[in-house]
Motif scaffolding. Sequence first.
Motif, mmCIF file in Angstrom:
data_model
loop_
_atom_site.group_PDB
_atom_site.id
_atom_site.type_symbol
_atom_site.label_atom_id
_atom_site.label_comp_id
_atom_site.label_asym_id
_atom_site.label_seq_id
_atom_site.Cartn_x
_atom_site.Cartn_y
_atom_site.Cartn_z
ATOM 1 N N TYR A 59 0.851 -1.188 0.000
ATOM 2 C CA TYR A 59 0.000 0.000 0.000
ATOM 3 C C TYR A 59 0.887 1.237 0.000
ATOM 4 O O TYR A 59 1.889 1.282 0.701
ATOM 5 C CB TYR A 59 -0.885 0.042 1.246
ATOM 6 C CG TYR A 59 -2.041 -0.916 1.254
ATOM 7 C CD1 TYR A 59 -3.348 -0.439 1.163
ATOM 8 C CD2 TYR A 59 -1.849 -2.282 1.364
ATOM 9 C CE1 TYR A 59 -4.427 -1.308 1.184
ATOM 10 C CE2 TYR A 59 -2.914 -3.152 1.373
ATOM 11 C CZ TYR A 59 -4.204 -2.677 1.288
ATOM 12 O OH TYR A 59 -5.260 -3.537 1.288
ATOM 13 N N CYS A 61 0.867 5.361 0.847
ATOM 14 C CA CYS A 61 0.127 6.462 1.482
ATOM 15 C C CYS A 61 0.484 7.790 0.827
ATOM 16 O O CYS A 61 1.653 8.052 0.532
ATOM 17 C CB CYS A 61 0.470 6.552 2.965
ATOM 18 S SG CYS A 61 -0.090 5.172 3.969
ATOM 19 N N ILE A 98 -3.604 4.756 0.218
ATOM 20 C CA ILE A 98 -4.292 5.257 1.412
ATOM 21 C C ILE A 98 -4.138 6.776 1.411
ATOM 22 O O ILE A 98 -3.025 7.292 1.524
ATOM 23 C CB ILE A 98 -3.709 4.653 2.701
ATOM 24 C CG1 ILE A 98 -3.866 3.132 2.691
ATOM 25 C CG2 ILE A 98 -4.409 5.243 3.927
ATOM 26 C CD1 ILE A 98 -3.250 2.442 3.896
ATOM 27 N N ILE A 129 -5.822 4.460 8.427
ATOM 28 C CA ILE A 129 -5.059 3.269 8.059
ATOM 29 C C ILE A 129 -5.819 2.006 8.439
ATOM 30 O O ILE A 129 -5.940 1.066 7.652
ATOM 31 C CB ILE A 129 -3.672 3.292 8.734
ATOM 32 C CG1 ILE A 129 -2.831 4.437 8.147
ATOM 33 C CG2 ILE A 129 -2.954 1.965 8.545
ATOM 34 C CD1 ILE A 129 -1.535 4.695 8.889
ATOM 35 N N ALA A 132 -8.584 1.244 6.090
ATOM 36 C CA ALA A 132 -8.104 0.665 4.840
ATOM 37 C C ALA A 132 -7.825 -0.823 5.006
ATOM 38 O O ALA A 132 -8.113 -1.629 4.111
ATOM 39 C CB ALA A 132 -6.848 1.387 4.370
#
Length: 226
Positions: A59, A61, A98, A129, A132
């Motif tokens: 992932y 951010c 994210i 977070i 997600a």
Amino acid sequence: METQGLQRRHRLWPNIVIIKLGTNDTKPQNWNKAGPDFEADLRALIAHFQKQPANPAIYLCLPVPVYQDRWGINEKTVIQGVIPVIKKVAKDKKLPVIDLHQALSAKPKMFPDKIHPNAAGAKLMAETIQAALNKNNIMQIFFSLLVGVLAFESIAGQPPPFQLKDGDRVAFLGDTLIERMQEFNHLELRLATAWPQRNIIFRNIGWSGDTPRGISRAGLSLLQAG
């Protein structure tokens, strides 16, 4: 050549990696020198984890907003430089994003120094977070936050909601916002209290001012790092 930091991250054998970096890259002394290579550095960091035997899901951010230019950190470069590159890399690599920038936008009171979130801001980051993770119904963690980094394992089929198992090890890795989780430990608290009877180990190895290239970690003092 891999840095010692990357070698240590490699030994974590993460199953999912969440990377939170980019804010400190906006400093002129960083962006003017390494900005053209920000995309390549980010891709190299991703490739490092993709080579691991666990084949982790990754992932990315987006950095939080900058409410006032300070220490060279600036919103213009966040918007025009860093975020477009992160989105481009995420699209090319088919990686989820994210959006911490959107989650903490229009909330200047959460940033007393206009750059770093306070306890309320850190709590909102943790909630974003965690949301997600829950959205993806992920189970069985080795969880590493960087930078960004969180690591865990996804079970095929229809897994139950995200949870930490007894004996899981959690490592936080990233810039100042990660380092300050030692003071504002909302994410660790939310995860630990969700399963109070389980033995879960947390380690915070965030470093103020860090970048994908590791500029701050490699050569700056804490004062220089901002």
